[in-house]
Design an enzyme around this catalytic site. Structure first.
Site, PDB file in Angstrom:
ATOM      1  N   GLY A  18       0.828  -1.282   0.082  1.00  0.00           N
ATOM      2  CA  GLY A  18      -0.165   0.070   0.181  1.00  0.00           C
ATOM      3  C   GLY A  18       0.801   1.055  -0.080  1.00  0.00           C
ATOM      4  N   GLN A  45       2.849   9.965   1.829  1.00  0.00           N
ATOM      5  CA  GLN A  45       4.353   9.422   2.161  1.00  0.00           C
ATOM      6  C   GLN A  45       5.080   9.905   0.743  1.00  0.00           C
ATOM      7  OE1 GLN A  45       2.782   5.331   2.497  1.00  0.00           O
ATOM      8  NE2 GLN A  45       4.425   5.072   3.479  1.00  0.00           N
ATOM      9  N   CYS A  63       6.260  -0.536   7.432  1.00  0.00           N
ATOM     10  CA  CYS A  63       5.682   0.724   6.784  1.00  0.00           C
ATOM     11  C   CYS A  63       6.945   1.223   5.855  1.00  0.00           C
ATOM     12  CB  CYS A  63       5.454   1.778   7.728  1.00  0.00           C
ATOM     13  SG  CYS A  63       4.832   3.301   6.942  1.00  0.00           S
ATOM     14  N   LEU A  64       7.010   1.445   4.530  1.00  0.00           N
ATOM     15  CA  LEU A  64       8.097   2.148   3.907  1.00  0.00           C
ATOM     16  C   LEU A  64       8.517   3.242   4.394  1.00  0.00           C
ATOM     17  CD1 LEU A  64       6.439   1.477   0.223  1.00  0.00           C
ATOM     18  CD2 LEU A  64       8.047   0.203   1.482  1.00  0.00           C
ATOM     19  N   HIS A  74      -4.105   1.271   7.907  1.00  0.00           N
ATOM     20  CA  HIS A  74      -2.676   1.732   7.774  1.00  0.00           C
ATOM     21  C   HIS A  74      -2.516   3.014   6.989  1.00  0.00           C
ATOM     22  CE1 HIS A  74       1.800   1.057   7.985  1.00  0.00           C
ATOM     23  NE2 HIS A  74       1.678   1.759   6.915  1.00  0.00           N
ATOM     24  N   GLU A  75      -3.322   2.971   5.684  1.00  0.00           N
ATOM     25  CA  GLU A  75      -3.020   3.857   4.613  1.00  0.00           C
ATOM     26  C   GLU A  75      -3.953   5.116   4.931  1.00  0.00           C
ATOM     27  OE1 GLU A  75      -0.628   3.544   2.983  1.00  0.00           O
ATOM     28  OE2 GLU A  75      -0.693   1.307   2.824  1.00  0.00           O
ATOM     29  N   HIS A  86      -2.033   7.213   7.503  1.00  0.00           N
ATOM     30  CA  HIS A  86      -1.259   8.019   6.998  1.00  0.00           C
ATOM     31  C   HIS A  86      -1.775   9.355   6.291  1.00  0.00           C
ATOM     32  CE1 HIS A  86       2.595   5.933   6.534  1.00  0.00           C
ATOM     33  NE2 HIS A  86       2.087   4.891   6.211  1.00  0.00           N
TER      34      HIS A  86
HETATM   35  O1  GNR Z   1       4.065  -2.543   2.425  1.00  0.00           O
HETATM   36  C1  GNR Z   1       3.603  -2.426   3.447  1.00  0.00           C
HETATM   37  N1  GNR Z   1       3.284  -3.735   4.248  1.00  0.00           N
HETATM   38  C2  GNR Z   1       2.524  -3.640   5.305  1.00  0.00           C
HETATM   39  C3  GNR Z   1       2.452  -4.690   6.153  1.00  0.00           C
HETATM   40  C4  GNR Z   1       1.658  -4.779   7.192  1.00  0.00           C
HETATM   41  C5  GNR Z   1       0.835  -3.705   7.409  1.00  0.00           C
HETATM   42  C6  GNR Z   1       0.882  -2.590   6.761  1.00  0.00           C
HETATM   43  C7  GNR Z   1       1.508  -2.574   5.630  1.00  0.00           C
HETATM   44  S1  GNR Z   1       1.541  -1.306   4.733  1.00  0.00           S
HETATM   45  C8  GNR Z   1       3.176  -1.118   4.002  1.00  0.00           C
HETATM   46  C9  GNR Z   1       3.330  -0.159   2.940  1.00  0.00           C
HETATM   47  C10 GNR Z   1       3.135   1.377   3.605  1.00  0.00           C
HETATM   48  O2  GNR Z   1       3.909   1.742   4.296  1.00  0.00           O
HETATM   49  N2  GNR Z   1       1.902   1.839   3.334  1.00  0.00           N
HETATM   50  O3  GNR Z   1       1.728   3.093   3.978  1.00  0.00           O
HETATM   51 NI    NI Z   2       2.884   2.983   5.847  1.00  0.00          NI
END
Ligand code: GNR
Ligand code: NI
Length: 173
Positions: free
Chosen positions: A46, A51, A91-92, A133-134, A137
Site C-alpha cells: 500500500g 508518504q 511501513c515504507l 494503515h493507509e 497516513h
Molecule cells: O508494504 C507494506 N506492508 C504492510 C504490512 C503490514 C501492514 C501494513 C503494511 S503497509 C506497507 C506499505 C506502507 O507503508 N504503506 O503505507
Molecule cells: Ni505505511
C-alpha cells in the site's frame, strides 16, 4: 511515469493531514500512476499520498500475490469497523521496523475511484489492515504511534543509527 521519493519517520511532513481531492483530472491520474509505480518498485502492499509528500486523500493498495490487482481509494471514509485483529505491520516510511498493531478485522469503506465515481467495498484480514494503515497516513498518523513512548524512542534511535551507517561521514543532509 516516475518514481516518487518516500518520506521517512520522523519527518514532520508525515504529520500533515491530507485534504479531500476536489478535481478528478489528468494531474490526479498521473499522481495515482506514479504512486502505483512507486509502491510496486518498493515492494509495498500500500502507499498513501502523504508518504510521497502530496497532502491529498489518495491511497493505493495491492495485497495480491500476483501484484496485478491495483486498488485506488480517493477521499475514503470508514462506514463500519467490526472485530479486532493483530497483525505485524511494517511501513515504507519506517524501514526495517515491524511491530504488532491491533485494528478492526472487517471494515466497510466508501471512496471514489480515479474518475470520481463513488463506490463501497467490504474488506477483511490483511486488506482491512492495509486500508486502515493507509487511512492513518492520510491523517498524519503512523503505526509506531500505537507503540509505547519507550518503544517509539527505540525505533527512532534504530533508524538514526541505520542512516548514519548508510551514509559516508559528513554527507548527511
Ligand atoms: O508494504 C507494506 N506492508 C504492510 C504490512 C503490514 C501492514 C501494513 C503494511 S503497509 C506497507 C506499505 C506502507 O507503508 N504503506 O503505507
Ligand atoms: Ni505505511
Amino acid at each position: 511515469m516516475a518514481l516518487m521519493e518516500i518520506l521517512e519517520f520522523p519527518d514532520p511532513r508525515l504529520r500533515t493531514v491530507a485534504k479531500p481531492v476536489e478535481a478528478f483530472d489528468e494531474a490526479l491520474s498521473a499522481l495515482v500512476r506514479d504512486m502505483l509505480e512507486t509502491m510496486y518498485d518498493e515492494k509495498g502492499i500500500g502507499l498513501a499520498a502523504t508518504q510521497v509528500n502530496v497532502h491529498q486523500q489518495v491511497l493505493v493498495m495491492d495485497t495480491s500475490d500476483s501484484r496485478e490487482s491495483p486498488r485506488v481509494f480517493i477521499n475514503p471514509r470508514l462506514l463500519v469497523a467490526d472485530g479486532v485483529q493483530t497483525y505485524e505491520e511494517g511501513c515504507l516510511s519506517v524501514p526495517g521496523i515491524y511491530a504488532n498493531v491491533e485494528r478492526a478485522e472487517q471494515v466497510r469503506v466508501e471512496a471514489r475511484d480515479v474518475e470520481g465515481e463513488r463506490f463501497e467495498v467490504e474488506l477483511e484480514g490483511l486488506d482491512a489492515v492495509c486500508l486502515q494503515h493507509e487511512m492513518d497516513h492520510l491523517q498524519g498518523k503512523l503505526f509506531v504511534d500505537y507503540l509505547s513512548p519507550l518503544k517509539r524512542q527505540m525505533v527512532r534511535k534504530k533508524l538514526e543509527k541505520a542512516r548514519r551507517q548508510a551514509m559516508p561521514a559528513g554527507s548527511q543532509a
